[in-house]
Write a protein that holds these residues in place. Structure first.
Motif, short mmCIF file in Angstrom:
data_model
loop_
_atom_site.label_atom_id
_atom_site.label_comp_id
_atom_site.label_asym_id
_atom_site.label_seq_id
_atom_site.Cartn_x
_atom_site.Cartn_y
_atom_site.Cartn_z
N LEU A 1 1.45 14.28 -0.38
CA LEU A 1 0.19 13.64 -0.08
C LEU A 1 0.43 12.44 0.83
CD1 LEU A 1 -1.46 13.60 -3.64
CD2 LEU A 1 -1.95 15.19 -1.78
N ASN A 2 -0.37 12.33 1.88
CA ASN A 2 -0.35 11.16 2.75
C ASN A 2 -1.66 10.41 2.58
OD1 ASN A 2 2.19 11.52 4.60
ND2 ASN A 2 1.23 13.54 4.52
N PHE A 3 -1.60 9.08 2.70
CA PHE A 3 -2.78 8.25 2.45
C PHE A 3 -3.17 7.49 3.71
CE2 PHE A 3 -0.87 9.21 -1.55
CZ PHE A 3 -1.94 9.35 -2.43
N ASP A 4 -4.47 7.54 4.03
CA ASP A 4 -4.95 6.86 5.23
C ASP A 4 -5.21 5.38 4.95
OD1 ASP A 4 -7.36 6.75 3.86
OD2 ASP A 4 -8.25 8.42 4.95
N ALA A 5 -5.76 4.68 5.93
CA ALA A 5 -5.98 3.23 5.79
C ALA A 5 -6.95 2.91 4.67
CB ALA A 5 -6.49 2.67 7.12
N ALA A 6 -7.82 3.86 4.33
CA ALA A 6 -8.78 3.64 3.24
C ALA A 6 -8.22 4.07 1.89
CB ALA A 6 -10.07 4.40 3.53
N GLU B 1 0.84 -1.20 0.00
CA GLU B 1 0.00 0.00 0.00
C GLU B 1 0.88 1.25 0.00
OE1 GLU B 1 -3.21 -0.08 -0.19
OE2 GLU B 1 -3.63 -2.21 0.22
N VAL B 2 0.38 2.31 -0.65
CA VAL B 2 1.10 3.58 -0.69
C VAL B 2 0.80 4.36 0.59
CG1 VAL B 2 1.32 5.78 -1.87
CG2 VAL B 2 1.07 3.68 -3.20
N LEU B 3 1.84 4.80 1.28
CA LEU B 3 1.69 5.61 2.49
C LEU B 3 1.83 7.10 2.19
CD1 LEU B 3 3.78 3.55 5.08
CD2 LEU B 3 1.31 3.46 4.65
N LYS B 4 2.74 7.44 1.29
CA LYS B 4 3.03 8.86 1.03
C LYS B 4 3.53 9.03 -0.40
CE LYS B 4 5.50 11.15 4.07
NZ LYS B 4 6.68 11.68 4.83
N LYS C 1 -8.25 17.05 1.02
CA LYS C 1 -8.86 16.50 2.23
C LYS C 1 -9.73 15.31 1.86
CE LYS C 1 -8.97 21.02 4.54
NZ LYS C 1 -9.83 22.05 5.20
N ASN C 2 -9.34 14.15 2.37
CA ASN C 2 -10.07 12.91 2.08
C ASN C 2 -10.28 12.71 0.57
OD1 ASN C 2 -10.34 12.21 4.83
ND2 ASN C 2 -12.15 13.52 5.01
N GLY C 3 -9.25 13.07 -0.19
CA GLY C 3 -9.28 12.90 -1.63
C GLY C 3 -9.83 14.08 -2.40
N ALA C 4 -10.54 14.99 -1.75
CA ALA C 4 -11.11 16.15 -2.44
C ALA C 4 -10.04 17.23 -2.60
CB ALA C 4 -12.30 16.70 -1.67
#
Length: 319
Positions: free
Chosen positions: A238-243, A214-217, A302-305
């Motif tokens: 960009l940082n990526f959450d668990a989803a 999975e990509v984290l950053k 924010k949350n992909g937006a």
């Protein structure tokens, strides 16, 4: 001289034995890997698997390839080749044919190319961690469902291990990109060039033991597109959450932004309901920077937006 002669004979015999043992091992391991893939739900058919290249190469060709993944994705090609130097088996060269087909339940892509090949280097140990990868293509054309068409004159994709742990530097370059589709407002879109320079951090090393990394950053050093005198560039982190949703901040730089704005608006890329408001904010930003043609704008994710101030510009899909 006689001793030297016999030494050469012995070395030649030993090397020949090594090559034949090695080529047999290559074929055996390739067939075993294909068999294991079938057990995992992948379907693969081919007419022949053969290794040649004595004395210095292992050149393996799989003929009449028909591969189907459990998802329904299918790839067919008249052949697929993998080359390696017999003294450097951890460096592979893959070559695709000039014509191949990729399809699923809903779409069919006919891909043609003047040349399409990749170079893969892994660490010479049992884990075979990815060291470097480079893919190059010339004269690429993808025909989608006999309707949409994408052409790229020159393609280059490269990765290498990054300085940070479990990271890879990624570089992408496309020249002379054209997309035509009846779904586009103008029927087509074109770019002189598009480039990407980024560092991607994963949650695990990329090796033969990896399971769904999975990509984290993503550290976006630069992503640019250009057409004529218009240039758009984006950089940031960009940082990526668990989803898999992106969060962070980006900086947009545009040269001749009014022309770029009109083109993106006509293509339906920008949200029409906020277009006038967005244009006013960009105009004010350009004036405040002392340039009527170029702007630098901060973007929030924010949350992909993707947001410019309070105006939504689009969505980054989850990874």
């Amino acid at each position: 001289m006689r001793i030297l002669f016999w030494l050469l004979v012995i070395v030649s015999i030993l090397w020949g034995g090594y090559w034949f043992i090695g080529s047999s091992a290559v074929e055996r391991e390739a067939k075993a890997a294909l068999a294991n893939a079938s057990e995992d739900g992948y379907a693969l058919q081919y007419s022949e698997l053969k290794t040649i290249g004595f004395p210095s190469r292992f050149d393996t060709t799989i003929s009449d390839v028909d591969f189907t993944a459990p998802s329904g994705l299918r790839w067919t090609a008249p052949f697929f080749q993998v080359f390696a130097l017999s003294y450097k088996p951890y460096h592979l060269i893959a070559v695709w044919p000039n014509e191949q087909t990729i399809s699923d339940f809903a779409n069919t892509v006919e891909l043609t190319s003047e040349d399409l090949r990749a170079s893969l280097i892994v660490e010479p140990n049992t884990k075979l961690a990815l060291d470097r990868l480079q893919l190059t293509g010339l004269g690429l054309e993808a025909n989608i469902n006999n309707s949409d068409n994408v052409t790229v004159q020159d393609l280059s994709v490269a990765t290498r291990q990054g300085i940070a742990a479990q990271s890879h530097d990624i570089f992408v370059s496309l020249n002379d990109l054209h997309v035509s589709s009846p779904q586009l407002p103008r029927g087509q879109i074109a770019f002189d060039a598009a480039t990407l320079d980024a560092n991607v951090v994963f949650d695990q090393p990329l090796n033969r033991e990896s399971e769904r990394p999975e990509v984290l950053k993503i550290m976006l050093n630069n992503a640019n597109v250009s057409q004529g005198d218009v240039r758009l560039g984006v950089s940031g982190e960009l940082n990526f959450d668990a989803a898999g949703r992106a969060n962070g901040s980006l900086t947009l730089k545009a040269e001749n932004w009014r022309t770029a704005f009109d083109q993106l608006r006509s293509l339906g890329v920008l949200p029409e309901k906020n277009a006038e408001q967005l244009q006013g904010l960009l105009s004010a930003l350009a004036n405040s920077s002392g340039s009527e043609t170029d702007i630098t704008a901060p973007l929030a994710v924010k949350n992909g937006a993707v947001l410019f101030g309070f105006i939504p510009l689009g969505q980054i899909p989850p990874l």
